[in-house]
Design an enzyme around this catalytic site. Structure first.
Site, PDB file in Angstrom:
ATOM      1  N   SER A 216       0.821  -1.209   0.000  1.00 36.69           N
ATOM      2  CA  SER A 216       0.000   0.000   0.000  1.00 36.69           C
ATOM      3  C   SER A 216       0.852   1.255   0.000  1.00 36.69           C
ATOM      4  CB  SER A 216      -0.910   0.020   1.226  1.00 36.69           C
ATOM      5  OG  SER A 216      -1.567   1.271   1.328  1.00 36.69           O
ATOM      6  N   HIS A 218      -0.122   3.996   1.096  1.00 33.61           N
ATOM      7  CA  HIS A 218      -0.408   4.735   2.335  1.00 33.61           C
ATOM      8  C   HIS A 218       0.705   4.550   3.354  1.00 33.61           C
ATOM      9  CE1 HIS A 218      -4.491   6.232   1.539  1.00 33.61           C
ATOM     10  NE2 HIS A 218      -4.638   5.133   0.813  1.00 33.61           N
ATOM     11  N   ASP A 225      -6.143  10.145   0.592  1.00 33.76           N
ATOM     12  CA  ASP A 225      -7.449   9.976  -0.032  1.00 33.76           C
ATOM     13  C   ASP A 225      -8.262  11.212   0.302  1.00 33.76           C
ATOM     14  OD1 ASP A 225      -6.780   7.447  -0.950  1.00 33.76           O
ATOM     15  OD2 ASP A 225      -7.636   6.427   0.802  1.00 33.76           O
ATOM     16  N   GLU A 274      -9.221   5.119  -9.113  1.00 32.49           N
ATOM     17  CA  GLU A 274      -9.423   5.785  -7.830  1.00 32.49           C
ATOM     18  C   GLU A 274      -9.136   7.279  -7.973  1.00 32.49           C
ATOM     19  OE1 GLU A 274      -7.250   3.992  -4.647  1.00 32.49           O
ATOM     20  OE2 GLU A 274      -8.229   2.026  -4.864  1.00 32.49           O
ATOM     21  N   HIS A 277      -7.523   9.171  -4.876  1.00 32.18           N
ATOM     22  CA  HIS A 277      -6.229   8.778  -4.320  1.00 32.18           C
ATOM     23  C   HIS A 277      -5.120   9.596  -4.996  1.00 32.18           C
ATOM     24  CE1 HIS A 277      -3.458   5.410  -2.799  1.00 32.18           C
ATOM     25  NE2 HIS A 277      -2.673   6.177  -3.545  1.00 32.18           N
TER      26      HIS A 277
END
Length: 304
Positions: A216, A218, A225, A274, A277
């Site tokens: 990920s 993140h 996000d 997405e 994102h």
């Protein structure tokens, strides 16, 4: 002087005079002409008799054409040199970014990135972040959040956090309201999220909508996000159709961000579209990526 001596002297004088005349008669007639031409330039000596207006015009035309050919040749060489310099600059600019091939290592069958702390890191299903990696300089950007204060989801790497603040201010100045939803996630937190999605959707679908632990973005602290109040905290494709989502797609690169998972690039990124994102890569790279319409996988070379 007696008459006899006078006669002898006169005879000698006549003999000498006759000898001089004989020498003059035997001299080469061309010698004098050659002597006279000695001080003239050779072209004047040899060509003066052959020069005419037609020959002069022909020589001038040949000289003009020769000069034009030289000028054209010099111009072509200059253009070729400029083209080579431009290609060299482009190659140098591209080589300023690390290749994916030189930022990966394989241990026990797992491919792990070697530059997890770089703004150019590429993490995906084939490129894992170290399980123990935690980014340095995590801070809370001063923007509107859905998550409460103290929640780790509000954290980003400081450089990315400052850029996010600038982007939110610019959006607001143009009449768009953005709210942050989720930023940094630890390896353990991502592991729990993926397990939840597997229970809810099954592993195949979970792999399309969420990342496994270590895969990920993140975890890098470079991602946020985002949403807009009209959608609440929901992260859906609908965001891409809102004025806010369209503004982000068109302007995020000005602040160092790119929309990480583009529509039509699912086979390349491994994830669904997405629009919410955004990933920080710095203004220079973001500009280049945006203009090329590339994903990170396409932009960063995969060979050394």
């Amino acid at each position: 002087m007696t008459m006899k001596n006078l006669f002898i002297a006169s005879g000698l004088s006549l003999a000498l005079l006759a000898g001089c005349q004989a020498n003059d008669a035997n001299q080469d007639p061309g010698q004098t002409a050659n002597e006279n031409q000695t001080n003239l330039p050779s072209n004047e000596t040899n060509n003066s008799a052959n020069n005419n207006p037609e020959d002069t015009k022909k020589n001038e035309d040949q000289e003009t054409n020769g000069n034009q050919d030289d000028a054209k040749k010099n111009e072509d060489q200059t253009e070729e040199k400029q083209s080579e310099e431009k290609q060299s600059e482009d190659k140098s600019e591209q080589s300023a970014y690390p290749t994916m091939a030189e930022t990966i290592e394989e241990n026990d069958g797992q491919r792990t990135v070697t530059n997890p702390g770089s703004i150019y890191v590429v993490a995906n299903k084939e490129r894992n972040l170290p399980a123990d990696f935690v980014p340095e300089n995590l801070v809370e950007p001063d923007v509107a959040f859905y998550a409460p204060e103290g929640d780790p989801k509000r954290l980003m790497v400081e450089e990315a956090a400052k850029a996010l603040e600038e982007m939110f201010v610019a959006a607001e100045e143009e009449g768009h309201e953005l709210k942050a939803v989720s930023g940094y996630r630890s390896y353990d937190r991502q592991e729990a999220i993926f397990a939840y999605n597997v229970d809810r959707y099954g592993e195949e679908e979970a792999n399309q909508v969420s990342a496994q632990a270590g895969q990920s973005e993140h975890q890098t602290g470079l991602t946020m996000d985002i949403s807009t109040p009209s959608l609440g905290s929901s992260l859906t494709e609908e965001f891409g159709s809102t004025p806010e989502g369209q503004w982000v797609a068109e302007n995020a690169h000005n602040y160092g961000f790119v929309v990480r998972y583009l529509k039509g690039k699912e086979e390349i990124t491994g994830y669904q579209y997405e629009p919410w994102h955004v990933r920080y890569v710095g203004k220079e790279a973001a500009q280049d990526i945006h203009e090329a319409g590339n994903t990170l996988e396409e932009f960063f070379p995969n060979t050394k």
